[in-house]
Each structure stands twice: as structure tokens, then as C-alpha cells.
Design a protein around this motif. Structure first.
Motif, PDB file in Angstrom:
ATOM      1  N   LEU A  53       0.820  -1.212   0.000  1.00 58.43           N
ATOM      2  CA  LEU A  53       0.000   0.000   0.000  1.00 58.43           C
ATOM      3  C   LEU A  53       0.855   1.264   0.000  1.00 58.43           C
ATOM      4  CD1 LEU A  53      -2.821  -0.984   2.529  1.00 58.43           C
ATOM      5  CD2 LEU A  53      -2.954  -0.911   0.024  1.00 58.43           C
ATOM      6  N   SER A  54       1.924   1.271   0.796  1.00 56.52           N
ATOM      7  CA  SER A  54       2.756   2.479   0.884  1.00 56.52           C
ATOM      8  C   SER A  54       3.489   2.745  -0.426  1.00 56.52           C
ATOM      9  CB  SER A  54       3.753   2.342   2.038  1.00 56.52           C
ATOM     10  OG  SER A  54       4.597   1.223   1.849  1.00 56.52           O
ATOM     11  N   PHE A  55       3.998   1.710  -1.080  1.00 60.88           N
ATOM     12  CA  PHE A  55       4.682   1.926  -2.350  1.00 60.88           C
ATOM     13  C   PHE A  55       3.677   2.278  -3.452  1.00 60.88           C
ATOM     14  CE2 PHE A  55       8.337  -0.019  -0.329  1.00 60.88           C
ATOM     15  CZ  PHE A  55       9.389   0.644  -0.926  1.00 60.88           C
ATOM     16  N   THR A  56       2.468   1.755  -3.354  1.00 63.67           N
ATOM     17  CA  THR A  56       1.429   2.149  -4.309  1.00 63.67           C
ATOM     18  C   THR A  56       1.091   3.625  -4.156  1.00 63.67           C
ATOM     19  OG1 THR A  56       0.483  -0.087  -4.271  1.00 63.67           O
ATOM     20  CG2 THR A  56      -0.912   1.677  -5.101  1.00 63.67           C
ATOM     21  N   LEU A  57       1.011   4.087  -2.916  1.00 65.07           N
ATOM     22  CA  LEU A  57       0.759   5.511  -2.668  1.00 65.07           C
ATOM     23  C   LEU A  57       1.865   6.385  -3.246  1.00 65.07           C
ATOM     24  CD1 LEU A  57      -0.664   5.776   0.978  1.00 65.07           C
ATOM     25  CD2 LEU A  57      -1.765   6.493  -1.146  1.00 65.07           C
ATOM     26  N   LEU A  58       3.113   5.955  -3.074  1.00 66.56           N
ATOM     27  CA  LEU A  58       4.232   6.729  -3.613  1.00 66.56           C
ATOM     28  C   LEU A  58       4.141   6.823  -5.132  1.00 66.56           C
ATOM     29  CD1 LEU A  58       6.883   8.231  -3.201  1.00 66.56           C
ATOM     30  CD2 LEU A  58       8.070   6.026  -3.281  1.00 66.56           C
ATOM     31  N   PHE A  59       3.807   5.720  -5.773  1.00 71.00           N
ATOM     32  CA  PHE A  59       3.668   5.731  -7.235  1.00 71.00           C
ATOM     33  C   PHE A  59       2.551   6.680  -7.666  1.00 71.00           C
ATOM     34  CE2 PHE A  59       1.366   4.084 -10.948  1.00 71.00           C
ATOM     35  CZ  PHE A  59       2.360   4.191 -11.909  1.00 71.00           C
ATOM     36  N   ILE A  60       1.432   6.669  -6.945  1.00 69.93           N
ATOM     37  CA  ILE A  60       0.298   7.530  -7.285  1.00 69.93           C
ATOM     38  C   ILE A  60       0.668   9.000  -7.142  1.00 69.93           C
ATOM     39  CG2 ILE A  60      -2.025   8.219  -6.571  1.00 69.93           C
ATOM     40  CD1 ILE A  60      -2.531   5.304  -5.809  1.00 69.93           C
ATOM     41  N   ARG A  61       1.376   9.335  -6.052  1.00 70.49           N
ATOM     42  CA  ARG A  61       1.729  10.736  -5.842  1.00 70.49           C
ATOM     43  C   ARG A  61       2.770  11.213  -6.848  1.00 70.49           C
ATOM     44  NH1 ARG A  61      -2.517  12.306  -4.356  1.00 70.49           N
ATOM     45  NH2 ARG A  61      -1.455  14.301  -4.632  1.00 70.49           N
ATOM     46  N   VAL A  62       3.686  10.353  -7.230  1.00 64.38           N
ATOM     47  CA  VAL A  62       4.645  10.716  -8.279  1.00 64.38           C
ATOM     48  C   VAL A  62       3.913  10.926  -9.600  1.00 64.38           C
ATOM     49  CG1 VAL A  62       6.597   9.878  -9.637  1.00 64.38           C
ATOM     50  CG2 VAL A  62       6.612   9.603  -7.160  1.00 64.38           C
ATOM     51  N   LYS A  63       2.948  10.067  -9.874  1.00 63.82           N
ATOM     52  CA  LYS A  63       2.151  10.216 -11.099  1.00 63.82           C
ATOM     53  C   LYS A  63       1.356  11.516 -11.061  1.00 63.82           C
ATOM     54  CE  LYS A  63       0.029   8.777 -14.880  1.00 63.82           C
ATOM     55  NZ  LYS A  63      -0.877   9.924 -15.066  1.00 63.82           N
ATOM     56  N   ASN A  64       0.929  11.948  -9.873  1.00 66.73           N
ATOM     57  CA  ASN A  64       0.175  13.182  -9.739  1.00 66.73           C
ATOM     58  C   ASN A  64       1.006  14.397 -10.147  1.00 66.73           C
ATOM     59  OD1 ASN A  64      -0.539  15.635  -7.679  1.00 66.73           O
ATOM     60  ND2 ASN A  64      -2.395  14.546  -8.284  1.00 66.73           N
ATOM     61  N   PHE A  65       2.275  14.410  -9.779  1.00 63.04           N
ATOM     62  CA  PHE A  65       3.146  15.524 -10.152  1.00 63.04           C
ATOM     63  C   PHE A  65       3.629  15.408 -11.594  1.00 63.04           C
ATOM     64  CE2 PHE A  65       3.543  16.790  -5.731  1.00 63.04           C
ATOM     65  CZ  PHE A  65       3.776  18.147  -5.837  1.00 63.04           C
ATOM     66  N   GLY A  66       3.774  14.194 -12.059  1.00 58.86           N
ATOM     67  CA  GLY A  66       4.361  13.982 -13.370  1.00 58.86           C
ATOM     68  C   GLY A  66       5.820  13.602 -13.233  1.00 58.86           C
ATOM     69  N   PHE A  67       6.262  12.643 -14.007  1.00 53.19           N
ATOM     70  CA  PHE A  67       7.614  12.122 -13.860  1.00 53.19           C
ATOM     71  C   PHE A  67       8.667  13.152 -14.266  1.00 53.19           C
ATOM     72  CE2 PHE A  67       4.922   8.362 -14.390  1.00 53.19           C
ATOM     73  CZ  PHE A  67       5.315   7.630 -13.285  1.00 53.19           C
ATOM     74  N   ASP A  68       8.300  14.126 -15.089  1.00 49.32           N
ATOM     75  CA  ASP A  68       9.259  15.170 -15.469  1.00 49.32           C
ATOM     76  C   ASP A  68       9.386  16.217 -14.363  1.00 49.32           C
ATOM     77  OD1 ASP A  68       9.608  13.897 -17.878  1.00 49.32           O
ATOM     78  OD2 ASP A  68       8.055  15.072 -18.893  1.00 49.32           O
ATOM     79  N   ARG A  69       8.259  16.628 -13.807  1.00 44.14           N
ATOM     80  CA  ARG A  69       8.274  17.679 -12.795  1.00 44.14           C
ATOM     81  C   ARG A  69       8.768  17.180 -11.445  1.00 44.14           C
ATOM     82  NH1 ARG A  69       2.988  21.114 -10.777  1.00 44.14           N
ATOM     83  NH2 ARG A  69       4.127  22.724  -9.633  1.00 44.14           N
ATOM     84  N   ILE A  70       8.659  15.884 -11.193  1.00 45.57           N
ATOM     85  CA  ILE A  70       9.019  15.345  -9.883  1.00 45.57           C
ATOM     86  C   ILE A  70      10.511  15.504  -9.607  1.00 45.57           C
ATOM     87  CG2 ILE A  70       9.606  12.980 -10.571  1.00 45.57           C
ATOM     88  CD1 ILE A  70       7.457  14.017  -7.569  1.00 45.57           C
ATOM     89  N   GLN A  71      11.313  15.717 -10.655  1.00 49.33           N
ATOM     90  CA  GLN A  71      12.751  15.874 -10.456  1.00 49.33           C
ATOM     91  C   GLN A  71      13.083  17.105  -9.616  1.00 49.33           C
ATOM     92  OE1 GLN A  71      14.486  15.894 -14.362  1.00 49.33           O
ATOM     93  NE2 GLN A  71      13.696  13.873 -14.909  1.00 49.33           N
ATOM     94  N   LYS A  72      12.194  18.108  -9.624  1.00 51.60           N
ATOM     95  CA  LYS A  72      12.435  19.309  -8.841  1.00 51.60           C
ATOM     96  C   LYS A  72      12.372  19.035  -7.343  1.00 51.60           C
ATOM     97  CE  LYS A  72      10.366  22.249 -12.421  1.00 51.60           C
ATOM     98  NZ  LYS A  72       9.303  23.248 -12.708  1.00 51.60           N
ATOM     99  N   PHE A  73      11.651  17.993  -6.953  1.00 52.07           N
ATOM    100  CA  PHE A  73      11.465  17.688  -5.538  1.00 52.07           C
ATOM    101  C   PHE A  73      12.276  16.474  -5.087  1.00 52.07           C
ATOM    102  CE2 PHE A  73       7.574  19.509  -7.312  1.00 52.07           C
ATOM    103  CZ  PHE A  73       7.409  20.622  -6.503  1.00 52.07           C
ATOM    104  N   ALA A  74      13.167  16.005  -5.948  1.00 52.56           N
ATOM    105  CA  ALA A  74      13.953  14.814  -5.604  1.00 52.56           C
ATOM    106  C   ALA A  74      14.827  15.062  -4.378  1.00 52.56           C
ATOM    107  CB  ALA A  74      14.804  14.382  -6.793  1.00 52.56           C
ATOM    108  N   GLY A  75      15.376  16.271  -4.266  1.00 55.12           N
ATOM    109  CA  GLY A  75      16.229  16.581  -3.119  1.00 55.12           C
ATOM    110  C   GLY A  75      15.463  16.538  -1.808  1.00 55.12           C
ATOM    111  N   ILE A  76      14.243  17.100  -1.811  1.00 52.28           N
ATOM    112  CA  ILE A  76      13.425  17.077  -0.593  1.00 52.28           C
ATOM    113  C   ILE A  76      13.036  15.648  -0.240  1.00 52.28           C
ATOM    114  CG2 ILE A  76      11.305  17.946   0.465  1.00 52.28           C
ATOM    115  CD1 ILE A  76      11.380  20.282  -1.418  1.00 52.28           C
ATOM    116  N   GLN A  77      12.673  14.867  -1.234  1.00 52.06           N
ATOM    117  CA  GLN A  77      12.309  13.474  -0.982  1.00 52.06           C
ATOM    118  C   GLN A  77      13.478  12.696  -0.386  1.00 52.06           C
ATOM    119  OE1 GLN A  77      10.447  12.926  -5.138  1.00 52.06           O
ATOM    120  NE2 GLN A  77       9.363  11.447  -3.870  1.00 52.06           N
ATOM    121  N   LEU A  78      14.669  12.906  -0.938  1.00 55.03           N
ATOM    122  CA  LEU A  78      15.846  12.212  -0.425  1.00 55.03           C
ATOM    123  C   LEU A  78      16.118  12.600   1.027  1.00 55.03           C
ATOM    124  CD1 LEU A  78      18.242  10.351  -0.946  1.00 55.03           C
ATOM    125  CD2 LEU A  78      19.511  12.330  -1.814  1.00 55.03           C
ATOM    126  N   ALA A  79      15.963  13.883   1.336  1.00 56.06           N
ATOM    127  CA  ALA A  79      16.188  14.329   2.716  1.00 56.06           C
ATOM    128  C   ALA A  79      15.190  13.689   3.676  1.00 56.06           C
ATOM    129  CB  ALA A  79      16.088  15.858   2.780  1.00 56.06           C
TER     130      ALA A  79
END
Length: 381
Positions: free
Chosen positions: A207-233
Motif C-alpha cells: 500500500l505504501s509503495f502504491t501511494l508513492l507511485f500515485i503521488r509521483v504520477k500526480n506531479f508527473g515524472f518530469d516535474r518530480i525531479q524538482k522535488f527529488a532533493g526534498i524526498q531524499l532528505a
């Protein structure tokens, strides 16, 4: 004389008629008076000129209100909005963690439909608590928050004042932290609970990994790169927090005697039926094996189904013959079998997890009773 006559004639002319006419100025909501002079068919008007500010007000058209910027079209997955998907998946997680929280707080035994006694063992272990807080309770709060924010994103006015971008970013970071925690617990499950599986733990990981996939899809795989640093932190912070919590618990245990569960034998109190005895002999003849552990309650229940006499005939493999706990390991045979829980049956190349009804074992092994009662009812002692 002509001049004097003309002057006298002019002096006796009637004076100009004067009268005031009130007028209403609707633009300034004030009453103004206009003085009108009438003299022999000629009409003269004397009226105050509007101020320059009033002229601008009356001549300038009203400014239309600014239009709201058009919002981006909602992201969808299989024709359903990602916010709806997110709310649904988080709702399932909320129900699961709610049930586990109830078990943890009340001390009730977990129902494990697949993995034998592993669910209760993990739920009662030291790894089910993070900084003194039950892990299912933390999951309940996290899934509940994701559900609420997803409904808010979908149009429900549950949390007024939140911007759409704030909601989406918060959901992304929540999903990242939950997926990180699930990956960490999956490592704990494979490293600390060898041979034990927990269906609820695996469901939460899914369920948790499914949620992560859904939220990444919500932002778009191109735009999600802008938030990669925050996610990593966020992922690093969650992993460090869990490591610190569990290392503290290990340090406390080192100061005490190591816990070791010595092996013991559970008494079988039921009497075997002729059907159970015949089935046990058939299973023994085809090399079927039952893998179990002495501390596994479901293993004991399986033996009770067969009864005293039939249980002695079965090829039962004890995976912890030297006990369980600190310094105790599962046997090489059980490790090589790749068990996911107890009990586990190996019958004619088939793997059956959990305690099974005798009819299921008979069908899986191809057993056909001849000259015996087809009954599993056990006789009283």
C-alpha cells in the motif's frame, strides 16, 4: 433725449426671473442647485461643474475583477483521478492499521490467514514500537492524514486554507516517508525474523509503495525531479530515526540476560479418527513433510486436527530444535526450504502455507480413503 429715453426704457424693463431648481447628482449622492435666468425667451443656466475626480469616476468604466488562473487539469490513472486513487489506497491502509492498533493496545491475538503464527510474533516484538509509540498507531495516523488530504484535493472542504500545491507536496512527502519506513521494516523482517512472514506487514509495504507511485504520477515524472532533493532528505531522516529507535532498544537489552525460549513439546489432547490415521499414513508414504516450530500456535492446531495417534505418523520437521531467541537459528533444512511461515506443507511439489483442513491435504496428496469412515470428528478423551 434719445439717449435718455433709451436709458429710462431699459431701467423699467422687468428684472430677470430667477428660480432655483434642485437637481440630484446620482454619481456623488449630493443635491445640487441650478440657477436658471430667463429673460425674454432666452434661458441661461448656472450650474456647478463636477470635479475632475467625479468626471473620472463617471467616465471610467468599472474594472472587472481579476480572473483566477486556470488550474492544471487533474492527473488521472486508468480514467480515475489520482486523488481518488490516493484516498482509496490510504483508506485501506487506515482500516488495516486500525485493526492492528486494536490488537496491539488490547493484547489480542492476530488472525493470520496465510503465514501461521508470524503475525502475532512480529506484533509482539520490540520492533513493533518506535520511540515508545506502537508502530500500528503511527501508521494509523499517517494513513488517516493521507486520506484526509486526498479528499481535500478531490474537492472536499475538510481543511480550509490549504493551497492545492501545498496539499500535493505534503502528500508526496508523506508517501515518501511511508515507503521509506516500509522498506526499512521489510529489511528488518528478512534479517531479524528469518522464516517468519507477516501478511499484514507485506500488505502495508504494498500500500505504501502504491501511494508513492500515485503521488509521483500526480506531479508527473518530469516535474518530480524538482522535488527529488526534498524526498531524499525525508527518506534519510526517516531511516536515521528508525535506526536510532531500534539501536536504543538493543542497547537496553544488552544490559539484561539474553532472552532464550527453550524448546518444549505441546501435548496433543484429541483422539485421531480412522480417516486422520489413514491420511497420515498416506502422507508419510509419499514423502509429504510438515515444517513447523514448537512456539507456533497454528502448528499445534494442525496437530490437534490429526490427533495423538496420527500426529506421530506424520513427517514433522521442527525448525527450531535448539530453542528460539538470542543466538538461536533455524535449521539449515528449513532455511533451504525458503519457508514464509509456519506451518508449511510440502506435498508432491506443492507448497501449502498455514494450517490446512484434512480434506484439503487429502485432495492435495491424492488420498482416497478405502474402507474407512470419512469423518474428521474427534472422539472425546
Amino acid at each position: 433725449m434719445a439717449t435718455i429715453s433709451a436709458a429710462l426704457a431699459i431701467s423699467f424693463l422687468p428684472s430677470p426671473t430667477r428660480f432655483a431648481v434642485p437637481t440630484t447628482d446620482f454619481s456623488s449622492s449630493r443635491i445640487k442647485f441650478r440657477v436658471i435666468f430667463v429673460q425674454r425667451g432666452a434661458r441661461f443656466r448656472c450650474c456647478a461643474e463636477p470635479s475632475s475626480q467625479e468626471q473620472e469616476t463617471s467616465t471610467t468604466p468599472p474594472t472587472p475583477p481579476p480572473e483566477k488562473p486556470a488550474s492544471a487539469p487533474p492527473s488521472s490513472l486508468l480514467g480515475i483521478s489520482t486523488s481518488t486513487w490516493s484516498a482509496g489506497v490510504a483508506g485501506l491502509g487506515f482500516l488495516e492499521t486500525g485493526y492492528l492498533t486494536y490488537l496491539k493496545l488490547t493484547g489480542s491475538e492476530a488472525f493470520c490467514p496465510i503465514s501461521g503464527g508470524g503475525c502475532g510474533d512480529i506484533l509482539d516484538s520490540d520492533y513493533s514500537v518506535v520511540f515508545g509509540i506502537p508502530l500500528p498507531l503511527l501508521g494509523l495516523v499517517a494513513y488517516g492524514l493521507v486520506t484526509t488530504l486526498s479528499l481535500q484535493e478531490n474537492g472536499a472542504d475538510l481543511l480550509p486554507g490549504l493551497d492545492d500545491l501545498d496539499i500535493r507536496l505534503t502528500l508526496l512527502l508523506l508517501a515518501t516517508s511511508m515507503a521509506t519506513a516500509s522498506a526499512y521494516f521489510l529489511y528488518i523482517l528478512s534479517a531479524k525474523f528469518v522464516g517468519v512472514s507477516c501478511s499484514y506487514c507485506l500488505l502495508s509495504v504494498f500500500l505504501s509503495f502504491t501511494l508513492l507511485f500515485i503521488r509521483v504520477k500526480n506531479f508527473g515524472f518530469d516535474r518530480i525531479q524538482k522535488f527529488a532533493g526534498i524526498q531524499l532528505a525525508v527518506a534519510v531522516i526517516v531511516a536515521l530515526a528508525l535506526t536510532n529507535s531500534y539501536s536504543s532498544a538493543t542497547t537496553q537489552l544488552k544490559g539484561k540476560d539474553d532472552f532464550v525460549l527453550e524448546p518444549y513439546e505441546t501435548e496433543i489432547t484429541t483422539q485421531s479418527s480412522p480417516f486422520a490415521i489413514s491420511l497420515a499414513r498416506h502422507l508419510h508414504s509419499i514423502g509429504a513433510k510438515m515444517y513447523g516450530a514448537f512456539w507456533c500456535s497454528h502448528c499445534n492446531e494442525q496437530k490437534q486436527m490429526f490427533g495423538r495417534e496420527a500426529s506421530k505418523i506424520l513427517d514433522y520437521v521442527e525448525c527450531f530444535p535448539n530453542g528460539a531467541g538470542k543466538g538461536k537459528k533455524m535449521t539449515q533444512e528449513c532455511q533451504a526450504a525458503g519457508l514464509e511461515g509456519f506451518p508449511t506443507w510440502f506435498i508432491n511439489g506443492k507448497v501449502l502455507s498455514g494450517d490446512q483442513e484434512l480434506e484439503v491435504l487429502a485432495e492435495a496428496s491424492g488420498f482416497v480413503a478405502e474402507g474407512t469412515e470419512q469423518s474428521k470428528e474427534t472422539a472425546p478423551n
